[in-house]
Design an enzyme around this catalytic site. Structure first.
Site, PDB file in Angstrom:
ATOM      1  N   ASP A  24       0.830  -1.217   0.000  1.00  8.45           N
ATOM      2  CA  ASP A  24       0.000   0.000   0.000  1.00  8.45           C
ATOM      3  C   ASP A  24       0.862   1.264   0.000  1.00  8.45           C
ATOM      4  O   ASP A  24       1.979   1.257   0.511  1.00  8.45           O
ATOM      5  CB  ASP A  24      -0.926  -0.027   1.233  1.00  8.45           C
ATOM      6  CG  ASP A  24      -2.072   0.963   1.097  1.00  8.45           C
ATOM      7  OD1 ASP A  24      -2.380   1.386  -0.032  1.00  8.45           O
ATOM      8  OD2 ASP A  24      -2.669   1.314   2.139  1.00  8.45           O
ATOM      9  N   ASN A  54       1.204   3.477  -2.906  1.00  8.24           N
ATOM     10  CA  ASN A  54       1.690   3.938  -4.213  1.00  8.24           C
ATOM     11  C   ASN A  54       1.140   5.321  -4.569  1.00  8.24           C
ATOM     12  O   ASN A  54       1.851   6.172  -5.101  1.00  8.24           O
ATOM     13  CB  ASN A  54       1.258   2.970  -5.329  1.00  8.24           C
ATOM     14  CG  ASN A  54       1.867   1.604  -5.192  1.00  8.24           C
ATOM     15  OD1 ASN A  54       2.804   1.407  -4.419  1.00  8.24           O
ATOM     16  ND2 ASN A  54       1.340   0.647  -5.941  1.00  8.24           N
ATOM     17  N   ASN A  92     -11.086  -2.475  -5.207  1.00  8.69           N
ATOM     18  CA  ASN A  92     -10.339  -1.469  -5.959  1.00  8.69           C
ATOM     19  C   ASN A  92     -11.014  -1.068  -7.277  1.00  8.69           C
ATOM     20  O   ASN A  92     -10.624  -0.072  -7.896  1.00  8.69           O
ATOM     21  CB  ASN A  92      -8.891  -1.929  -6.215  1.00  8.69           C
ATOM     22  CG  ASN A  92      -8.003  -1.885  -4.986  1.00  8.69           C
ATOM     23  OD1 ASN A  92      -7.101  -2.703  -4.819  1.00  8.69           O
ATOM     24  ND2 ASN A  92      -8.233  -0.920  -4.090  1.00  8.69           N
TER      25      ASN A  92
END
Ligand code: IPE
Ligand code: IPE
Ligand code: MG
Length: 242
Positions: free
Chosen positions: A20, A22, A68
């Protein structure tokens, strides 16, 4: 005191990572989120290659969750393209490093081109044994358990299984992770202390590390430090140790 990380007997056999941060990494540089995803993808090779020396036999990485899809269409499309490119670019190096790659998650929602690249990479690396890399793509723990329950129900409905046979071991065999041992250590980068639907069933007794580093900055040295910390933990699995 942290134990010697070369002492593999006390190290984790299976490390799972929620990659996690980015987006924030890119934002800090005034760049679009996809710039961060590309930097994140480039980090994966070093981490995979570090596994044998760190005594890690199984590495599972969370690449895309069932939630997502809620992101913008352009981010999702960019990620899907990145996954295709990653497989095309990395297949040779993965093979040469003795890495066996498998994917978990629901493939039904992924595009055909990506799914065929995933299938090909699994077949291409099927005889490798140095490191078992599992990539969670369109994966969600609840979705996985739900799909397992559906398949289990079908087995019962069609008379191949009795409800009396359903125990934890039986249910595990219907999960995407049926070929994997449970994770010993789950790491999440980027400072968030939540598991976001990752390996819910499998992590029942995992050790957790929530670290502030954003994924594109995560290094094999930091992985080594976390593995060293793990060696000092007392995993009791509900029992009492002396
Ligand atoms: C993790 O980084 C990668 C994916 C979820 C695909 P994020 O994109 O979640 O980065 P942040 O959390 O917004 O910084
Ligand atoms: C978890 O990260 C999923 C992946 C790393 C692939 P998210 O960024 O999607 O999780 P939340 O939304 O912060 O919980
Ligand atoms: Mg995130």
């Amino acid at each position: 005191m942290a134990k010697d990380i070369t002492d593999h007997a006390s190290g984790p056999n299976h490390v799972a990572i929620i990659m996690d941060g980015n987006g924030r990494w890119a934002q800090q540089r005034g760049r679009p989120r996809l710039f961060g995803h590309h930097a994140g993808a480039r980090r994966v090779r070093e981490i995979v290659e570090a596994c044998p020396d760190l005594g890690v036999k199984y590495l599972t990485i969370f690449a895309f969750s069932t939630e997502n899809w809620k992101r913008t269409q352009s981010e999702v499309a960019g990620l899907m393209k990145l996954f295709r490119r990653y497989i095309e670019k990395e297949a040779k190096a993965l093979f040469e490093n003795g890495v066996r790659v498998r994917f978990i998650g629901d493939r039904m929602k992924l595009d055909d081109k990506l799914v065929s690249l995933m299938d090909e990479l699994e077949i291409f690396t099927a005889d490798n044994t140095e490191v078992h890399l599992t990539i969670a793509l369109n994966y969600g723990g609840r979705d996985e358990v739900t799909r397992a329950a559906q398949r289990l129900a079908l087995e019962i409905e069609q008379g191949r299984l009795s409800h009396k046979d359903v125990d934890a071991e039986c249910l595990s065999k219907f999960l995407d992770t049926r070929f994997l041992p449970d994770p010993d250590l789950v790491i999440r980068t980027s400072g968030e202390a939540r598991i976001s639907n990752f390996l819910l069933w499998q992590s029942a007794y995992a050790e957790y590390e929530f670290i502030d580093t954003l994924w594109p900055d995560f290094t094999s040295a930091e992985l080594g430090t976390l593995i060293g910390n793990y060696g000092g933990r007392d995993r009791r699995f509900g029992a009492v140790t002396a």
